[in-house]
Design a protein around this motif. Structure first.
Motif, PDB file in Angstrom:
ATOM      1  N   LEU A   1      28.706   5.957  23.864  1.00  0.00           N
ATOM      2  CA  LEU A   1      27.200   5.929  24.397  1.00  0.00           C
ATOM      3  C   LEU A   1      26.180   6.188  23.557  1.00  0.00           C
ATOM      4  N   GLU A   2      26.436   6.839  22.366  1.00  0.00           N
ATOM      5  CA  GLU A   2      25.426   6.958  21.394  1.00  0.00           C
ATOM      6  C   GLU A   2      25.089   5.682  20.561  1.00  0.00           C
ATOM      7  N   ARG A   3      26.051   4.948  20.545  1.00  0.00           N
ATOM      8  CA  ARG A   3      26.040   3.454  19.991  1.00  0.00           C
ATOM      9  C   ARG A   3      25.170   2.584  20.905  1.00  0.00           C
ATOM     10  N   ARG A   4      25.598   2.768  22.286  1.00  0.00           N
ATOM     11  CA  ARG A   4      24.757   2.122  23.129  1.00  0.00           C
ATOM     12  C   ARG A   4      23.407   2.506  23.210  1.00  0.00           C
ATOM     13  N   ALA A   5      23.192   3.670  23.316  1.00  0.00           N
ATOM     14  CA  ALA A   5      21.903   4.048  23.189  1.00  0.00           C
ATOM     15  C   ALA A   5      21.003   3.680  22.098  1.00  0.00           C
ATOM     16  N   ALA A   6      21.560   3.770  20.911  1.00  0.00           N
ATOM     17  CA  ALA A   6      20.837   2.935  19.616  1.00  0.00           C
ATOM     18  C   ALA A   6      20.627   1.554  19.964  1.00  0.00           C
ATOM     19  N   VAL A   7      21.327   0.831  20.538  1.00  0.00           N
ATOM     20  CA  VAL A   7      21.036  -0.575  20.732  1.00  0.00           C
ATOM     21  C   VAL A   7      19.947  -0.585  21.786  1.00  0.00           C
ATOM     22  N   GLN A   8      19.798   0.116  22.701  1.00  0.00           N
ATOM     23  CA  GLN A   8      18.751   0.435  23.816  1.00  0.00           C
ATOM     24  C   GLN A   8      17.384   0.600  23.307  1.00  0.00           C
ATOM     25  N   VAL A   9      17.627   1.365  21.977  1.00  0.00           N
ATOM     26  CA  VAL A   9      16.259   1.587  21.105  1.00  0.00           C
ATOM     27  C   VAL A   9      15.516   0.545  20.544  1.00  0.00           C
ATOM     28  N   VAL A  10      16.544  -0.344  20.049  1.00  0.00           N
ATOM     29  CA  VAL A  10      16.074  -1.532  19.473  1.00  0.00           C
ATOM     30  C   VAL A  10      15.396  -2.577  20.408  1.00  0.00           C
ATOM     31  N   VAL A  11      16.024  -2.485  21.808  1.00  0.00           N
ATOM     32  CA  VAL A  11      15.334  -3.374  22.634  1.00  0.00           C
ATOM     33  C   VAL A  11      14.293  -2.562  23.272  1.00  0.00           C
ATOM     34  N   LEU A  12      14.039  -1.324  23.040  1.00  0.00           N
ATOM     35  CA  LEU A  12      12.660  -0.747  23.365  1.00  0.00           C
ATOM     36  C   LEU A  12      11.497  -1.048  22.501  1.00  0.00           C
ATOM     37  N   LYS A  13      12.056  -1.060  21.193  1.00  0.00           N
ATOM     38  CA  LYS A  13      10.999  -1.320  19.958  1.00  0.00           C
ATOM     39  C   LYS A  13      10.862  -2.926  19.824  1.00  0.00           C
ATOM     40  N   ASP A  14      11.885  -3.630  19.602  1.00  0.00           N
ATOM     41  CA  ASP A  14      11.673  -5.163  19.458  1.00  0.00           C
ATOM     42  C   ASP A  14      11.250  -5.857  20.864  1.00  0.00           C
ATOM     43  N   GLY A  15      11.932  -5.644  21.962  1.00  0.00           N
ATOM     44  CA  GLY A  15      11.750  -6.401  23.105  1.00  0.00           C
ATOM     45  C   GLY A  15      10.835  -5.871  24.081  1.00  0.00           C
ATOM     46  N   HIS A  16      10.146  -4.575  23.904  1.00  0.00           N
ATOM     47  CA  HIS A  16       9.337  -4.170  24.791  1.00  0.00           C
ATOM     48  C   HIS A  16       7.922  -3.627  24.015  1.00  0.00           C
ATOM     49  N   ASP A  17       8.169  -3.791  22.584  1.00  0.00           N
ATOM     50  CA  ASP A  17       6.978  -3.343  21.748  1.00  0.00           C
ATOM     51  C   ASP A  17       6.377  -2.300  21.768  1.00  0.00           C
ATOM     52  N   LEU A  18       7.450  -0.972  22.119  1.00  0.00           N
ATOM     53  CA  LEU A  18       7.080   0.410  22.138  1.00  0.00           C
ATOM     54  C   LEU A  18       6.666   0.882  20.747  1.00  0.00           C
ATOM     55  N   THR A  19       5.982   1.721  20.647  1.00  0.00           N
ATOM     56  CA  THR A  19       6.018   2.528  19.252  1.00  0.00           C
ATOM     57  C   THR A  19       6.752   3.747  19.017  1.00  0.00           C
ATOM     58  N   TRP A  20       6.984   4.613  17.962  1.00  0.00           N
ATOM     59  CA  TRP A  20       7.749   5.436  17.754  1.00  0.00           C
ATOM     60  C   TRP A  20       7.509   6.667  18.259  1.00  0.00           C
ATOM     61  N   ARG A  21       6.045   6.976  18.499  1.00  0.00           N
ATOM     62  CA  ARG A  21       5.705   8.233  19.131  1.00  0.00           C
ATOM     63  C   ARG A  21       6.047   8.478  20.513  1.00  0.00           C
ATOM     64  N   PRO A  22       5.742   7.199  21.223  1.00  0.00           N
ATOM     65  CA  PRO A  22       5.919   7.265  22.777  1.00  0.00           C
ATOM     66  C   PRO A  22       7.390   7.555  22.861  1.00  0.00           C
ATOM     67  N   MET A  23       8.139   6.726  22.115  1.00  0.00           N
ATOM     68  CA  MET A  23       9.724   6.647  22.305  1.00  0.00           C
ATOM     69  C   MET A  23      10.344   8.132  22.170  1.00  0.00           C
ATOM     70  N   ALA A  24       9.820   8.776  20.974  1.00  0.00           N
ATOM     71  CA  ALA A  24      10.025   9.902  20.780  1.00  0.00           C
ATOM     72  C   ALA A  24       9.937  11.185  21.695  1.00  0.00           C
ATOM     73  N   GLU A  25       8.721  10.832  22.339  1.00  0.00           N
ATOM     74  CA  GLU A  25       8.447  11.817  23.364  1.00  0.00           C
ATOM     75  C   GLU A  25       9.326  11.567  24.464  1.00  0.00           C
ATOM     76  N   ALA A  26       9.581  10.377  25.056  1.00  0.00           N
ATOM     77  CA  ALA A  26      10.363  10.262  26.072  1.00  0.00           C
ATOM     78  C   ALA A  26      11.779  10.282  25.837  1.00  0.00           C
ATOM     79  N   LEU A  27      12.260   9.972  24.770  1.00  0.00           N
ATOM     80  CA  LEU A  27      13.784  10.065  24.471  1.00  0.00           C
ATOM     81  C   LEU A  27      14.148  11.387  24.115  1.00  0.00           C
ATOM     82  N   LEU A  28      13.481  12.055  23.187  1.00  0.00           N
ATOM     83  CA  LEU A  28      13.849  13.343  22.694  1.00  0.00           C
ATOM     84  C   LEU A  28      12.858  14.605  22.987  1.00  0.00           C
ATOM     85  N   GLY A  29      11.931  14.266  23.805  1.00  0.00           N
ATOM     86  CA  GLY A  29      11.017  15.306  24.361  1.00  0.00           C
ATOM     87  C   GLY A  29      10.012  15.994  23.196  1.00  0.00           C
TER      88      GLY A  29
END
Length: 123
Positions: free
Chosen positions: A74-102
């Motif tokens: 699941l950790e590996r699959r989540a890491a791949v999903q982060v790639v999709v969020l960044k590369d596929g959806h053009d999300l930036t680090w700050r909003p991802m950190a807030e949403a994923l890690l609080g």
């Protein structure tokens, strides 16, 4: 994705999916090997150990190994999903950190997940 978890009453649920939802066979393997059962059991375990005091050390070890194996997958699959969020959806680090890690300041943790995901994808 059509994976569904349906509460069927009381403390029971039914999980269903289609072959398209599991092209690598991860879901089927997790169910057939009891990884999913052990992982779900660990969610209900007490904070100090196994909830089944009659488990032998071998059974407890098998349960822990299965849970750890699924957690790593699941950790590996989540890491791949982060790639999709960044590369596929053009999300930036700050909003991802807030949403994923609080915590928006944990951008470097999300970057490490991204790097791990890229390695898993062979990029």
């Amino acid at each position: 994705m059509s994976v569904t978890v349906t509460k069927t009453g009381g403390h029971t649920a039914q999980i269903t999916w289609t072959p398209d939802d599991d092209p690598h066979g991860y879901l089927a393997a997790a169910v057939e090997s009891d990884q999913l059962a052990y992982a779900l059991q660990s969610l209900g375990d007490t904070e100090t150990g196994h909830s089944t005091p009659t488990a032998t050390p071998e059974q407890a070890l098998a349960a822990t190994a299965a849970t750890l194996s699924l957690a790593r997958l699941l950790e590996r699959r989540a890491a791949v999903q982060v790639v999709v969020l960044k590369d596929g959806h053009d999300l930036t680090w700050r909003p991802m950190a807030e949403a994923l890690l609080g915590d928006a300041s944990k951008q470097s943790s999300v970057r490490r997940m991204y790097d791990s995901g890229r390695r898993h994808l062979g990029r």
